[in-house]
Design an enzyme around this catalytic site. Structure first.
Site, PDB file in Angstrom:
ATOM      1  N   HIS A 243     -10.872 -15.627  -7.427  1.00 49.46           N
ATOM      2  CA  HIS A 243     -11.475 -16.608  -8.321  1.00 49.46           C
ATOM      3  C   HIS A 243     -12.134 -15.940  -9.527  1.00 49.46           C
ATOM      4  O   HIS A 243     -11.840 -16.276 -10.684  1.00 49.46           O
ATOM      5  CB  HIS A 243     -12.507 -17.425  -7.524  1.00 49.46           C
ATOM      6  CG  HIS A 243     -13.209 -18.482  -8.298  1.00 49.46           C
ATOM      7  ND1 HIS A 243     -12.902 -19.814  -8.177  1.00 49.46           N
ATOM      8  CD2 HIS A 243     -14.229 -18.424  -9.201  1.00 49.46           C
ATOM      9  CE1 HIS A 243     -13.684 -20.530  -8.967  1.00 49.46           C
ATOM     10  NE2 HIS A 243     -14.505 -19.703  -9.604  1.00 49.46           N
ATOM     11  N   GLU A 244     -13.014 -14.983  -9.265  1.00 50.50           N
ATOM     12  CA  GLU A 244     -13.760 -14.359 -10.356  1.00 50.50           C
ATOM     13  C   GLU A 244     -12.875 -13.500 -11.249  1.00 50.50           C
ATOM     14  O   GLU A 244     -13.110 -13.402 -12.452  1.00 50.50           O
ATOM     15  CB  GLU A 244     -14.925 -13.542  -9.801  1.00 50.50           C
ATOM     16  CG  GLU A 244     -15.958 -14.359  -9.031  1.00 50.50           C
ATOM     17  CD  GLU A 244     -16.548 -15.512  -9.831  1.00 50.50           C
ATOM     18  OE1 GLU A 244     -16.506 -15.474 -11.076  1.00 50.50           O
ATOM     19  OE2 GLU A 244     -17.049 -16.463  -9.205  1.00 50.50           O
TER      20      GLU A 244
ATOM     21  N   HIS B 197     -11.392 -15.739 -13.822  1.00 53.97           N
ATOM     22  CA  HIS B 197     -12.311 -15.849 -14.957  1.00 53.97           C
ATOM     23  C   HIS B 197     -12.207 -14.621 -15.853  1.00 53.97           C
ATOM     24  O   HIS B 197     -12.147 -14.720 -17.084  1.00 53.97           O
ATOM     25  CB  HIS B 197     -13.755 -15.939 -14.459  1.00 53.97           C
ATOM     26  CG  HIS B 197     -14.159 -17.266 -13.919  1.00 53.97           C
ATOM     27  ND1 HIS B 197     -14.009 -18.444 -14.615  1.00 53.97           N
ATOM     28  CD2 HIS B 197     -14.761 -17.605 -12.748  1.00 53.97           C
ATOM     29  CE1 HIS B 197     -14.487 -19.446 -13.893  1.00 53.97           C
ATOM     30  NE2 HIS B 197     -14.945 -18.964 -12.758  1.00 53.97           N
TER      31      HIS B 197
ATOM     32  N   HIS C  75      -9.105 -14.439 -17.919  1.00 53.30           N
ATOM     33  CA  HIS C  75      -9.180 -15.464 -18.961  1.00 53.30           C
ATOM     34  C   HIS C  75      -9.994 -14.930 -20.145  1.00 53.30           C
ATOM     35  O   HIS C  75      -9.564 -14.998 -21.308  1.00 53.30           O
ATOM     36  CB  HIS C  75      -9.830 -16.728 -18.377  1.00 53.30           C
ATOM     37  CG  HIS C  75      -9.708 -17.939 -19.248  1.00 53.30           C
ATOM     38  ND1 HIS C  75     -10.163 -19.175 -18.858  1.00 53.30           N
ATOM     39  CD2 HIS C  75      -9.203 -18.126 -20.503  1.00 53.30           C
ATOM     40  CE1 HIS C  75      -9.936 -20.056 -19.821  1.00 53.30           C
ATOM     41  NE2 HIS C  75      -9.365 -19.436 -20.833  1.00 53.30           N
TER      42      HIS C  75
END
Length: 601
Positions: free
Chosen positions: A391-392, A395, A398
């Site tokens: 998940h991180e 980020h 991105h």
């Protein structure tokens, strides 16, 4: 669950497991020198007051210097905040954060003239500026987005006053962070054998995932009873947060705090309301899942300390961090080798602060510094921790792509799209793990984890969003957010979302007191919308391959160069429609069908 070892001090953590803050500044002294330079640059910007409409050249010079100042300010903020989060008890770094915020607020106040002056430039004059000075094209998107909020922009004197109030407006969040992360302590949780387990916000979920129900109940009661002893303080801080949001929304002539928040990111309020309505229409699936959990755990009553423990504990295993990294790397192969090359760069070059230490900020996040992203984890070796890594890093990549392909003025993507890349990574990881197993129990275990993601993200975050919406309405109606009022509303929503098979007790009614996102200004709904968009994107990537990946990488590289709605449309998802939410919940229903079938025997 193995007995939790003593939480180490920061100095006991290996260097390779700490993020490389020195990539931003080699020392605190270098940071202090750059902060002084920032103040000087702020003074230079302030000298443009009254001049921005004079010529294209003056406007370009101001915007160029403003962009550079913001880039430097971002790096300064990243450094002191990352250092502070390493150990929230260290006064030096708390002071540095405070010093940085004071400088930023002062610069904002001195430069508050800029927005009204830019608003006052007529459309015809601005068109002539673009024609006269091609360099202004770099700032067209920024200027267009700024000028669309003209009716919510005040006079220069009023803007200066609001900017000066910025540090005071941050007080509820600052106070809550000190309270929840540094000051509040909890009694140890005790398991069925009488062993004691250190309890903190960082270890709470690990305790709740234990198959030992005595430990789960002990951790649950100790955590929430402790928050309960401070409930009036927590309510007063949350009430102050609501009041400051209303003050700024009223000052800028927005009809509500929700409108004020979403307008900043160009998201229609209908998206927020459509999400809640779509989830309401699918609460029957959530109630089915709660009923299945109660059945599989074999309990007469299902309590909230039963909602995190794996239903098939014998499949659970400890996942070393090195193994988690390799699995995530392998799982993201559908995104292409260029994506995975950057992922490995982050793994190998200390982008990640891996393990919990005393005083470290709880939870997990990614911060997109210009040198490279920084990821905070409190890795515990669970399957959930592995998903948090995926998940991180979503980020992080991105941020990496946006910083690489956009000018600094357009690089900072808005929060509406912030949770899409992270959750897309999680969805791809889940598909990879499901594709690797043929074992019935392991498949049921993984499907349950997927169902838990839906429960925790689409349902639970929407419940949070509805709570935030309702307390905003309470504030608007002149009510005070007392502890009793907050508990009553939070309990009502839990009863609605979890259904009749869940015991909704007075302790879970206190959960609002431990949710930091209620200080983020209507942030949480974007977890749910982002999850829905990510499910759609991951399905497209797996189905269509290279063409979908190309569109997705363009989305990651978009920053804020377009509205978030348009960026997602370019990747193939229309979030102005409730359809992505409904499609995601249809998938939840299909997974629930399979889970019921796998566990029917």
């Amino acid at each position: 669950m193995e007995q939790i070892k003593k939480i180490p001090q920061r100095g006991e953590i290996a260097r390779e497991d700490k993020w490389a803050v020195e990539d931003m500044y080699p020392s605190d002294e270098a940071w202090e020198a750059d902060l002084k330079a920032l103040e000087t640059e702020g003074e230079a910007l302030a000298a443009f007051a009254g001049k921005l409409g004079e010529s294209a050249g003056v406007l370009l010079e101001y915007l160029t210097k403003m962009e550079r100042l913001n880039e430097k300010g971002s790096l300064l903020g990243n450094y002191c905040m990352r250092r502070s989060d390493e150990d929230t008890r260290v006064a030096k770094y708390q002071a540095m954060v405070g010093q940085f915020m004071s400088v930023v607020v002062a610069i904002d106040a001195k430069c508050s003239f800029a927005t009204p002056e830019i608003m006052d430039i007529s459309d015809g004059t601005l068109d002539a500026f673009y024609a006269a000075e091609p360099g202004l094209e770099r700032y067209r998107r920024y200027l267009t987005n700024l000028r669309r909020r003209k009716e919510h922009t005040l006079s220069p004197a009023e803007e200066k006053l609001l900017a000066a109030a910025g540090e005071m407006a941050n007080a509820p969040d600052t106070i809550y962070g000190a309270f929840a992360d540094a000051d509040i302590t909890f009694p140890d949780a005790v398991d069925a054998q009488g062993n004691r387990h250190p309890l903190s916000q960082g270890t709470f979920v690990a305790c709740e995932e234990s198959p030992d129900r005595v430990l789960r109940k002990s951790a649950y009661e100790n955590l929430y009873n402790t928050f309960g002893s401070f409930k009036n303080t927590a309510a007063a801080v949350l009430n102050a947060q609501g009041k400051q949001l209303k003050f700024f929304a009223d000052a800028r002539k927005y009809p509500s705090t929700l409108d004020a928040s979403l307008d900043h990111t160009e998201v229609p309020t209908s998206v927020y309301l459509n999400l809640i309505e779509a989830v309401h229409q699918n609460l029957d699936k959530m109630h089915r899942y709660v009923r299945l959990r109660k059945k599989l755990l074999g309990v007469d009553e299902l309590h909230f300390y039963d909602v995190y423990t794996p239903l098939l504990a014998d499949v659970d295993k400890k996942i070393p961090f090195a193994e988690a990294k390799q699995t995530v790397y392998d799982a993201l192969a559908p995104l292409g080798e260029d994506y995975r090359k950057i992922l490995k760069e982050g793994f190998d070059n200390r982008w990640i602060d891996v393990y919990q230490n005393e005083g470290k900020r709880s939870g997990a996040y990614s911060a997109g510094a210009s040198v490279h992203p920084y990821v905070l984890l409190n890795y515990s070796g669970t399957l959930d921790s592995q998903f948090t890594l995926a998940h991180e890093m979503g980020h992080a990549l991105h941020s990496y792509h946006s910083n690489k392909y956009q000018n600094p003025i357009d690089a900072d993507y808005v929060i509406f799209v912030a949770e899409v890349a992270s959750t897309c990574n999680e969805a791809l990881l889940m598909e990879y793990l499901l594709g690797k197993t043929t074992d019935k129990k392991e498949r049921a275990y993984l499907i349950n984890h997927f169902l838990e993601q839906f429960k925790g993200t689409l349902y639970r975050q929407t419940m949070f969003a509805e709570f935030e919406l309702n307390i905003g309405r309470m504030i608007a109606q002149g009510q005070t957010l007392t502890a009793d009022a907050l508990c009553a509303e939070y309990k009502r929503l839990n009863e609605m979302y979890f259904g009749p098979d869940m015991v909704v007790d007075d302790l879970i009614a206190l959960e609002w007191a431990r949710i930091p996102h209620f200080y983020y200004n209507y942030y949480v709904f974007q977890y749910a919308t982002g999850y829905s968009a990510a499910i759609a994107l991951s399905r497209r990537i797996l189905k269509e391959g290279e063409s979908a990946v190309k569109d997705y990488i363009e989305f990651l590289s978009g920053g804020c160069s377009k509205s978030p709605i348009d960026l997602l449309k370019g990747a193939g998802v229309d979030m102005t429609s409730p359809e992505p939410v409904n499609q995601a919940l249809e998938l939840f229903g299909r997974l629930l069908d399979e889970m019921e079938a796998l566990t029917a025997e």
